[in-house]
Design a protein around this motif. Sequence first.
Motif, mmCIF file in Angstrom:
data_model
loop_
_atom_site.group_PDB
_atom_site.id
_atom_site.type_symbol
_atom_site.label_atom_id
_atom_site.label_comp_id
_atom_site.label_asym_id
_atom_site.label_seq_id
_atom_site.Cartn_x
_atom_site.Cartn_y
_atom_site.Cartn_z
ATOM 1 N N GLN A 1 0.959 -1.752 0.503
ATOM 2 C CA GLN A 1 0.320 -0.187 -0.134
ATOM 3 C C GLN A 1 0.400 1.075 -0.055
ATOM 4 N N ALA A 2 2.369 1.184 0.596
ATOM 5 C CA ALA A 2 3.298 1.888 0.259
ATOM 6 C C ALA A 2 3.450 2.199 -0.551
ATOM 7 N N LEU A 3 4.292 1.480 -1.616
ATOM 8 C CA LEU A 3 4.655 1.943 -2.840
ATOM 9 C C LEU A 3 3.502 1.972 -3.423
ATOM 10 N N SER A 4 2.655 1.821 -3.176
ATOM 11 C CA SER A 4 0.851 2.107 -4.489
ATOM 12 C C SER A 4 1.265 3.539 -4.332
ATOM 13 N N ARG A 5 1.358 4.434 -3.075
ATOM 14 C CA ARG A 5 1.206 6.110 -3.514
ATOM 15 C C ARG A 5 2.875 6.689 -4.070
ATOM 16 N N VAL A 6 3.809 5.809 -4.442
ATOM 17 C CA VAL A 6 4.822 6.193 -5.199
ATOM 18 C C VAL A 6 4.589 6.206 -6.167
ATOM 19 N N GLY A 7 3.819 4.613 -6.766
ATOM 20 C CA GLY A 7 4.297 4.958 -8.555
ATOM 21 C C GLY A 7 3.666 3.211 -9.382
ATOM 22 N N ASP A 8 3.270 3.330 -10.094
ATOM 23 C CA ASP A 8 2.426 2.705 -10.909
ATOM 24 C C ASP A 8 2.873 1.484 -11.550
ATOM 25 N N GLU A 9 4.197 0.893 -10.865
ATOM 26 C CA GLU A 9 4.905 -0.088 -10.661
ATOM 27 C C GLU A 9 5.889 -0.693 -9.828
ATOM 28 N N LEU A 10 5.821 -1.980 -9.179
ATOM 29 C CA LEU A 10 6.100 -2.605 -8.902
ATOM 30 C C LEU A 10 7.538 -3.416 -9.107
ATOM 31 N N TRP A 11 8.521 -3.131 -8.659
ATOM 32 C CA TRP A 11 9.823 -4.070 -9.035
ATOM 33 C C TRP A 11 10.158 -4.996 -7.831
ATOM 34 N N ALA B 1 18.673 -21.616 -10.162
ATOM 35 C CA ALA B 1 19.005 -21.117 -11.126
ATOM 36 C C ALA B 1 19.723 -22.243 -12.222
ATOM 37 N N PRO B 2 19.484 -21.168 -13.871
ATOM 38 C CA PRO B 2 19.982 -22.304 -14.828
ATOM 39 C C PRO B 2 21.496 -22.161 -15.041
ATOM 40 N N LYS B 3 22.054 -20.818 -14.467
ATOM 41 C CA LYS B 3 23.656 -21.056 -14.651
ATOM 42 C C LYS B 3 23.884 -20.389 -13.853
ATOM 43 N N GLN B 4 24.295 -19.549 -12.840
ATOM 44 C CA GLN B 4 24.932 -19.723 -11.727
ATOM 45 C C GLN B 4 23.932 -19.570 -10.380
ATOM 46 N N SER B 5 24.020 -20.390 -9.359
ATOM 47 C CA SER B 5 23.399 -20.144 -7.619
ATOM 48 C C SER B 5 22.682 -18.809 -7.547
ATOM 49 N N SER B 6 23.884 -17.659 -8.087
ATOM 50 C CA SER B 6 23.421 -16.519 -7.554
ATOM 51 C C SER B 6 22.312 -15.574 -8.073
ATOM 52 N N GLU B 7 22.161 -16.193 -9.145
ATOM 53 C CA GLU B 7 21.106 -15.610 -10.377
ATOM 54 C C GLU B 7 19.313 -15.445 -9.749
ATOM 55 N N THR B 8 18.838 -14.503 -9.934
ATOM 56 C CA THR B 8 17.228 -14.704 -9.595
ATOM 57 C C THR B 8 16.677 -14.258 -10.236
ATOM 58 N N VAL B 9 15.243 -14.545 -10.510
ATOM 59 C CA VAL B 9 14.458 -13.583 -11.850
ATOM 60 C C VAL B 9 13.599 -12.392 -11.020
ATOM 61 N N LYS B 10 14.225 -10.890 -11.705
ATOM 62 C CA LYS B 10 13.564 -10.016 -11.631
ATOM 63 C C LYS B 10 12.788 -9.647 -11.772
ATOM 64 N N CYS B 11 11.751 -9.284 -11.584
ATOM 65 C CA CYS B 11 10.390 -8.850 -12.501
ATOM 66 C C CYS B 11 9.564 -7.721 -11.948
ATOM 67 N N LYS B 12 9.103 -6.849 -13.005
ATOM 68 C CA LYS B 12 8.353 -5.600 -12.285
ATOM 69 C C LYS B 12 6.703 -5.988 -12.667
ATOM 70 N N LEU B 13 5.699 -6.033 -11.641
ATOM 71 C CA LEU B 13 5.044 -5.748 -12.185
ATOM 72 C C LEU B 13 3.909 -4.698 -11.911
ATOM 73 N N LEU B 14 2.691 -4.617 -12.322
ATOM 74 C CA LEU B 14 1.793 -3.880 -12.550
ATOM 75 C C LEU B 14 0.984 -3.304 -11.210
ATOM 76 N N MET B 15 1.250 -2.278 -10.139
ATOM 77 C CA MET B 15 0.682 -2.324 -9.302
ATOM 78 C C MET B 15 -1.010 -2.490 -9.848
#
Length: 288
Positions: A18-28, A66-80
């Motif tokens: 809810q706090a982040l929704s006051r900032v932007g229309d997208e969430l990482w 993760a498919p290549k390195q154990s440190s890799e993770t999926v970073k995604c952007k969602l619509l708020m």
Amino acid sequence: MKCIIEGKNVKVFGRAVQALSRVGDELWLDPSGKGLALRSVSSAQSAYACFIFSPLFFQQYSLGCAPKQSSETVKCKLLMKSLLPLFRCLTSIERNVERCQISVSASSDWVIIQFFCRHGITKTHNLRFQEKEALQAEFASHLCRNVLKAPARLLGDVVMHFPPFQEEITLSTTPLRLSLRNYDDSSESKMKRMFTEMSLHPDEFEYFQVDVDSTITFCLKELRGFLSFTESHCLPVSVHFDSAGKPVCFSVEDMLFEATVVLATLIEPESTDSIQPAGTQVHATSRY
């Protein structure tokens, strides 16, 4: 990535959304070994907010393989607008939801959020995401010459005295006092609107360091959401700032989470003959 949030922590997570929704229309959504980060930035890049939930916050927290390195993770952007409705009614969540599971798969473009409710009811929501590099604000708080630390309740009570339609407020500090007043650059409207100003003594703060007199003006909307979150946890809020035109940073830190909001400030013209930009931006960039 897969994490399980149990009990009252589901409501805490919802307050962050809810706090982040006051900032932007997208969430990482940025999972890492340090925890799950939620980030947002305003369309004008005048405000940036980040909530990082430690692995201790979750009943279960796993980055997966993760498919290549154990440190890799999926970073995604969602619509708020697709995420916020799930956490809009926090009272209902606290009363009915026993735990929440969030999972992201590198092989798909869906974030799956499941609410496990009372009486064996499970609600599943599939949100499509766009894979993006993590968002990060460029702000060095340790270089700020002015640092304050105050209970969230104190700042919340001060902000409450300004009307909901107030867009910006001005904060002025000297080594002997701090004042907050409503900002309005229209001389005509000043004659029609109520003028509010509040002053606080340094003794009301847990920490009060003012090395340079400052007057900064910033947006109030994003700060309200942040303070609403921090007040519910009774945490002290740290404030780092400098002169007008440089960002101001509000932050809290706990064993289970940390939260930060960085706001751009207006540049006040030195004289009527000089023309300066109306404001500055918070430099939010992709972090590789």
